[in-house]
Design an enzyme around this catalytic site. Sequence first.
Site, PDB file in Angstrom:
ATOM      1  N   GLY A 161      -3.865  -9.166 -42.328  1.00 33.82           N
ATOM      2  CA  GLY A 161      -5.248  -9.631 -42.453  1.00 33.82           C
ATOM      3  C   GLY A 161      -5.425 -11.010 -43.061  1.00 33.82           C
ATOM      4  CB  ILE A 198      -4.617  -4.764 -24.827  1.00 34.81           C
ATOM      5  CG1 ILE A 198      -3.399  -5.608 -25.204  1.00 34.81           C
ATOM      6  CG2 ILE A 198      -5.315  -5.329 -23.600  1.00 34.81           C
ATOM      7  CD1 ILE A 198      -2.272  -5.541 -24.206  1.00 34.81           C
ATOM      8  CG  LEU A 199     -10.401  -5.168 -27.533  1.00 39.82           C
ATOM      9  CD1 LEU A 199     -11.379  -6.220 -28.055  1.00 39.82           C
ATOM     10  CD2 LEU A 199     -10.741  -3.788 -28.080  1.00 39.82           C
ATOM     11  CG  ASN A 238      -6.896 -12.892 -29.978  1.00 37.47           C
ATOM     12  OD1 ASN A 238      -6.742 -12.310 -31.059  1.00 37.47           O
ATOM     13  ND2 ASN A 238      -5.868 -13.126 -29.163  1.00 37.47           N
ATOM     14  CG  HIS A 248      -1.830 -15.893 -28.548  1.00 39.90           C
ATOM     15  ND1 HIS A 248      -1.376 -14.583 -28.527  1.00 39.90           N
ATOM     16  CD2 HIS A 248      -0.890 -16.628 -27.913  1.00 39.90           C
ATOM     17  CE1 HIS A 248      -0.208 -14.547 -27.893  1.00 39.90           C
ATOM     18  NE2 HIS A 248       0.103 -15.770 -27.512  1.00 39.90           N
ATOM     19  CB  SER A 266      -4.659 -20.933 -28.657  1.00 41.21           C
ATOM     20  OG  SER A 266      -3.554 -21.699 -28.235  1.00 41.21           O
ATOM     21  CG  ASP A 314      -2.775 -13.333 -25.482  1.00 40.45           C
ATOM     22  OD1 ASP A 314      -3.646 -13.047 -26.307  1.00 40.45           O
ATOM     23  OD2 ASP A 314      -1.620 -12.871 -25.531  1.00 40.45           O
ATOM     24  CD  GLU A 332      -1.850 -17.764 -36.664  1.00 40.47           C
ATOM     25  OE1 GLU A 332      -2.606 -16.780 -36.747  1.00 40.47           O
ATOM     26  OE2 GLU A 332      -0.635 -17.651 -36.408  1.00 40.47           O
TER      27      GLU A 332
END
Length: 192
Positions: free
Chosen positions: A15, A95-96, A111, A113, A140, A149, A178
């Site tokens: 997290g 994965i949604l 998201n 990545h 990204s 992705d 990130e």
Amino acid sequence: MMKKLKLAVFISGRGSNMRSIVQACAEADFPAEVSVVVSNNPDAAGLDFAKENGLACVVVDHKSFHGKAAFENAIYDALQDYDIDLICLAGFMRILSADFIARWPANSIINIHPSLLPDYKGLDTHQRAIDDGRDQGGCSVHYVTPEVDGGDVILQRVVPILPDDDADSLAERVLPEEHIAYPEAIRLIAAS
Ligand code: GAR
């Protein structure tokens, strides 16, 4: 200031990206607030930080559902209490489905990545970049579409890949990027 975007931040583990978003939201001029943290993993370390910071937490353990649809319906139902504008996947390792994504307005799920998309979708991104002899890696933030992705990139941050890098050292250098990229992407979306 315009109304702040209400965020749902989805995590599965450590997290740290969620933490960077929460910390950005503590700045008075940040255009978003975290309304709820969602985890599919009851043991996610990030939940401790979220609870210590007084955030609403929802745990929807994928292992206690028969099938993805039931799991995702439970997440969808839980989110109905929060009037969410933007879902931020932050180390969310499920994965949604296209069905879940279609239940939200366009471009309302993003998201982060750990690669310079469109290169290295999926897992083991840093090792694959090193194995290919790349001299740059990075991260990204992108819109989530049914193609994993594969949605449009909002922003990227680049780091050099050094001759001695292994996947761990590269990940360690990308992670702080990130933590800059995710809040910046949320700012861009709020301003658009
Ligand atoms: C981050 O490096 C994130 O980019 C990556 O998992 C890590 C989560 O760290 N996400 C993916 O690989 C998604 N495919 P965190 O839990 O400390 O934010």
